[in-house]
Design an enzyme around this catalytic site. Structure first.
Site, PDB file in Angstrom:
ATOM      1  N   HIS A  61       0.942  -1.272  -0.329  1.00 40.55           N
ATOM      2  CA  HIS A  61      -0.006  -0.493  -0.241  1.00 40.55           C
ATOM      3  C   HIS A  61       1.165   1.372  -0.124  1.00 40.55           C
ATOM      4  O   HIS A  61       0.286   2.150  -0.294  1.00 40.55           O
ATOM      5  CB  HIS A  61      -1.206   0.090   0.812  1.00 40.55           C
ATOM      6  CG  HIS A  61      -2.151  -1.083   0.739  1.00 40.55           C
ATOM      7  ND1 HIS A  61      -3.165  -0.780   1.071  1.00 40.55           N
ATOM      8  CD2 HIS A  61      -1.792  -2.330   1.508  1.00 40.55           C
ATOM      9  CE1 HIS A  61      -3.814  -2.186   1.239  1.00 40.55           C
ATOM     10  NE2 HIS A  61      -2.814  -2.926   1.099  1.00 40.55           N
ATOM     11  N   HIS A 112      -6.933  -5.460  11.069  1.00 34.22           N
ATOM     12  CA  HIS A 112      -5.985  -5.569   9.947  1.00 34.22           C
ATOM     13  C   HIS A 112      -4.669  -4.862  10.292  1.00 34.22           C
ATOM     14  O   HIS A 112      -3.817  -5.714  10.692  1.00 34.22           O
ATOM     15  CB  HIS A 112      -7.016  -5.090   8.286  1.00 34.22           C
ATOM     16  CG  HIS A 112      -5.500  -5.503   7.479  1.00 34.22           C
ATOM     17  ND1 HIS A 112      -4.753  -7.048   7.329  1.00 34.22           N
ATOM     18  CD2 HIS A 112      -4.670  -4.639   6.877  1.00 34.22           C
ATOM     19  CE1 HIS A 112      -3.950  -6.760   5.793  1.00 34.22           C
ATOM     20  NE2 HIS A 112      -3.295  -5.735   5.811  1.00 34.22           N
TER      21      HIS A 112
HETATM   22 ZN   LIG Z   1      -2.674  -5.273   4.890  1.00 33.83          ZN
END
Ligand SMILES: [Zn+2]
Length: 255
Positions: A61, A112
């Site tokens: 990300h 997460h």
């Molecule tokens: Zn992740």
């Protein structure tokens, strides 16, 4: 009017590209790889990357943030409590940021990762690896209780909200959803739709919250049949939604 499209990255990531045609400025969400963004900018001269929104610290990300930052004047937004490369603006729960003229509400959605945030603007949700189409992210840092609460918070947004998550996992998530709810006709219908899209090489995103509430087992922990399945799996009476969620998540980890 902002237009949203996907730049595929790695094997199953999408970098969401937001474009404002009136200013020719654009923004990206979670650029794990700078390559697809730089290629797009090169192919679309005149467009200026002004903003980079980050949901959490995982490499797929944030990997593209530093190269994009040095190639452009983009401002980098990310969660305050995580280490985000080249971050300019550190965001906390309930902050509001304006990007390409759109006001985004920032929600912390731990589970997460502990600092994971989501961005919401009037029916548009960028939720990273928290809520997936027909699934949810793995619990790398948070507890089932945290993730369950985070998903409930997102599920409380308007039903027509479009869900822009990061990964193309819908097809495999639906296999699990069908194992949890073999008799759910909405899931069966969605499996057929998604199989068609994937056979044509098309993406299955964005999803929307109304569809998720009908077909995503992790948003359906209050359904009797889902609770019964969760009870069968871990051999106990899961009394709370968070307990049902924990049983489902543990099952999915090995599915
Ligand atoms: Zn992740």
């Amino acid at each position: 009017m902002i237009q949203i499209s996907a730049l595929p990255a790695f094997t199953d990531n999408y970098i969401w590209l937001l474009q404002d045609p009136s200013t020719q400025r654009c923004a990206v969400v979670d650029p794990g790889d700078a390559g697809p963004v730089l290629a797009w900018l090169q192919a679309n001269p005149g467009w200026q990357l002004s903003d980079i929104l980050i949901t959490h610290h995982h490499h797929d990300h944030v990997g593209g943030v530093e190269p994009l930052k040095s190639a452009t004047d983009a401002k980098v937004y990310g969660p305050a409590s995580e280490k985000i490369p080249a971050r300019d603006i550190a965001l906390q729960d309930n902050d509001r940021v304006t990007v390409l003229g759109w006001d985004f509400d920032v929600y912390t959605v731990p589970g997460h990762t502990l600092g994971h945030i989501a961005y919401y603007h009037q029916g548009v949700l960028f939720c990273g690896d928290t809520l997936f189409a027909a699934g949810c992210g793995r619990l790398f840092e948070g507890t089932p209780e945290q993730m369950h609460a985070s998903l409930q918070r997102l599920a409380a947004l308007p039903a027509d909200t479009l869900v822009y998550c990061t990964h193309e996992y819908t097809q495999s998530n639906l296999k699990f959803a069908q194992a949890v709810e073999p008799d759910n006709a909405d899931i069966a219908e969605r499996v057929a739709d998604v199989n068609q899209l994937r056979a044509r090489g098309e993406m299955t995103l964005p999803s929307n919250l109304a569809l998720e509430k009908r077909t995503n087992p992790f948003l359906r922990t209050a359904e009797t049949s889902v609770k019964q399945k969760a009870d069968e799996r871990n051999g106990r009476d899961n009394r709370s939604g968070a307990e049902v969620f924990a049983s489902l998540r543990a099952w999915k980890d090995k599915f």
